[in-house]
Design an enzyme around this catalytic site. Structure first.
Site, mmCIF file in Angstrom:
data_model
loop_
_atom_site.group_PDB
_atom_site.id
_atom_site.type_symbol
_atom_site.label_atom_id
_atom_site.label_comp_id
_atom_site.label_asym_id
_atom_site.label_seq_id
_atom_site.Cartn_x
_atom_site.Cartn_y
_atom_site.Cartn_z
ATOM 1 N N ARG A 165 -4.416 -11.037 -4.297
ATOM 2 C CA ARG A 165 -4.283 -9.870 -5.175
ATOM 3 C C ARG A 165 -3.110 -10.095 -6.134
ATOM 4 O O ARG A 165 -1.951 -10.029 -5.733
ATOM 5 C CB ARG A 165 -4.065 -8.579 -4.378
ATOM 6 C CG ARG A 165 -3.860 -7.368 -5.286
ATOM 7 C CD ARG A 165 -4.095 -6.029 -4.607
ATOM 8 N NE ARG A 165 -3.145 -5.711 -3.564
ATOM 9 C CZ ARG A 165 -3.041 -4.508 -2.985
ATOM 10 N NH1 ARG A 165 -3.852 -3.521 -3.371
ATOM 11 N NH2 ARG A 165 -2.172 -4.299 -2.022
ATOM 12 N N ASP A 449 3.497 1.125 1.532
ATOM 13 C CA ASP A 449 3.641 0.148 0.462
ATOM 14 C C ASP A 449 3.895 0.906 -0.823
ATOM 15 O O ASP A 449 4.162 2.115 -0.801
ATOM 16 C CB ASP A 449 2.426 -0.784 0.390
ATOM 17 C CG ASP A 449 1.135 -0.074 -0.014
ATOM 18 O OD1 ASP A 449 1.176 1.128 -0.371
ATOM 19 O OD2 ASP A 449 0.077 -0.725 0.022
#
Length: 534
Positions: A165, A449
């Site tokens: 990613r 996160d």
């Protein structure tokens, strides 16, 4: 440091960095930057224009100009590629050396090797992560922890498939300049991995695969597709070798799912329900629209809320209609190896979450911790059996209107002082960790996160700027938030004891209050945070 092909690397060249920052790899970055940076900037400007229209009263809707794409029954994405046919369990995490080994050994089918939300974009993390991925593919990686425990890779046939990613379109890489201009963080991450690892993956019978974050339109997907085509041609790799899964984690993208698949169709590996960023995007997009778009405190919003059900069911139906994988989101609950009660509660919540997803037709789902791989695999095994996925399961029963996706006020739950305190506590703690170099943090038995931190600070901003009165207390004001922040800082310090870094938490507090209390909403928390980082 001096330029190569018009490229200037301003970050330090630590040991082995020259293995990644080669002349040819930097040349690919320069080539992609010169060809595509103008389009990236145009698309970022288009985001601003659309947001201004929504803040002025316009609503999102399915695009009339792309109706022919949605109505055409015949097109399909490319068939699933080797190594990502069966994706019933995917584990996420940053690309530090220990996580690289643990994720690949976890028993998951896929590892989302994260340069984005679970990662702090420190220079050392970005280039060190690229080294770790290449070393893993060369089986030249090991790790010994401070306790003396050693970590090595299992046999190749037991390892998860790497899916990288890169950073989103909005993020720059300030340590690599082309013709004096900052480069796109996403292009840098993609180009370095593709240059060094594409052929290594092909030699293992797989390929260079990616997760694409934070997109807001099919035109942004078109840009990625054009980059893929150009990069493959530049390196002499067959067109269509790259495969990409798009995270539908912004509200605008939810209205363009089919178009996004269409733009990437020869490179598409499906869509993912990026639930936490999606909630953040809802708050951000409708932040000035008052009561009809006010979410309750974040822990009260579940995936069974009607507007979240509309989003996930539309995603599954869209993917399977076009022959693509639909991948579920990450349950934030994490197990505890020290507290059996917390562990039991976390496992029960994860089990419920994955049971709902597998029953809805998802082909796999995410976990954030190796201990959760077995429970996720068990639940998807019950539904899939020997089949690698359930793409053939059509959801013809699903019919989602624009109003269904926008029924934010259907979410149950309140806005309390405890909820406001939790947002402040989590936001400050996460930012302290992020500024210290760690982007995936366990806080209050949840894996946090950047996405969940974005929810925390955005809720505070929205409640403050929409004159919200707490269910059990006063109106949310700057003075109230500042007082509660003082109190939560004391609570955090007491809990951490000697581990409390006063300077780091002072910086984190300043950054959190800057974005939570500012008159002008900051689009992404990570933008000022990145500038505050060396």
């Amino acid at each position: 440091m001096g330029g190569t092909h018009g490229v200037e690397v301003t970050g330090p060249r630590h040991e082995r960095y020259d293995e990644i920052l080669t002349d040819d790899a930097l040349a690919l970055i320069a080539e992609l930057h010169r060809r595509f940076e103008g389009r990236r900037q145009e698309l970022l400007a288009a985001r601003v224009r659309r947001q201004e229209a929504i803040s002025s009263g316009a609503d999102l809707d399915f695009l009339p100009e792309t109706r022919s794409v949605r109505d055409d029954p015949d097109w399909r994405v490319a068939p699933p590629a080797p190594g990502i046919v069966d994706r019933r369990v995917e584990i996420t995490g940053p690309t530090d050396r220990k996580m690289t080994i643990n994720a690949l050994n976890s028993g998951a089918k896929v590892w989302l090797a994260d340069f984005e939300d679970a990662n702090t974009p420190m220079w050392e993390n970005m280039i060190g992560g690229q080294l770790n991925l290449r070393d893993a593919l060369d089986r030249a990686i090991d790790f010994t922890g401070p306790d003396g425990k050693s970590y090595t890779l299992a046999d190749d046939d037991q390892l998860a498939t790497i899916v990288v990613r890169p950073r989103g379109w909005h993020l720059d890489e300030k340590h690599i300049l082309v013709d004096g201009q900052r480069t796109s963080g996403g292009i840098v991450d993609f180009a370095l991995y593709f240059f060094h690892c594409a052929r290594r993956q092909l030699a293992k019978g797989k390929g260079p695969y990616f997760y694409l974050p934070k997109m807001e339109s099919h035109l942004e997907a078109r840009l990625w597709n054009d980059i893929f085509v150009h990069a493959q041609e530049s390196l002499g790799i067959p067109r269509g070798t790259i495969r990409a899964t798009v995270l539908i984690e912004t509200l605008p993208a939810a209205f363009e799912m089919e178009e996004i698949l269409y733009e990437l169709r020869e490179h598409s590996a499906g869509l993912n329900a990026g639930r936490w960023d999606y909630l953040f995007s809802i708050i951000k997009t409708y932040r000035r629209r008052g009561r009809g778009f006010l979410l309750p405190e974040r822990n009260a919003v579940t995936m069974t809320a009607p507007f979240m059900r509309a989003y996930t069911e539309l995603l599954v139906a869209t993917c399977h209609k076009r022959g693509a994988h639909a991948i579920g989101g990450m349950a934030a609950f994490i197990p505890s190896r020290r507290d059996p009660e917390i562990n039991a509660k976390a496992l029960a919540k994860v089990r419920d979450d994955k049971t709902r997803e597998s029953g809805d037709g998802f082909d796999g789902s995410w976990v954030a911790h190796p201990d959760l791989v077995p429970v996720c695999r068990e639940i998807f095994d019950e539904v899939l059996g020997d089949h690698p996925n359930q793409i053939d399961r059509q959801r013809d029963d699903v019919s989602v209107k624009a109003s269904d996706l926008l029924s934010v006020d259907s979410a149950e739950g309140g806005i309390t002082e405890a909820g406001l305190r939790n947002d402040i506590n989590v936001g400050v703690q996460y930012l302290a960790s992020w500024l210290g170099g760690n982007g995936a943090v366990a806080i209050h038995n949840l894996m946090e996160d950047a996405a969940t931190a974005e929810i925390s600070r955005s809720q505070v901003w929205q409640w403050l700027h929409n004159d919200v009165t707490l269910d059990d207390g006063p109106k949310v004001t700057r003075e109230l938030v500042e007082r509660l922040t003082d109190e939560e800082m004391a609570t955090i310090q007491a809990a951490l004891g000697d581990a409390f870094d006063a300077d780091l938490f002072a910086r984190a507090r300043e950054l959190f209050t800057q974005v939570a209390l500012a008159d002008t909403y900051v689009e992404f928390l990570t933008l000022p945070a990145y500038e505050a980082m060396a």
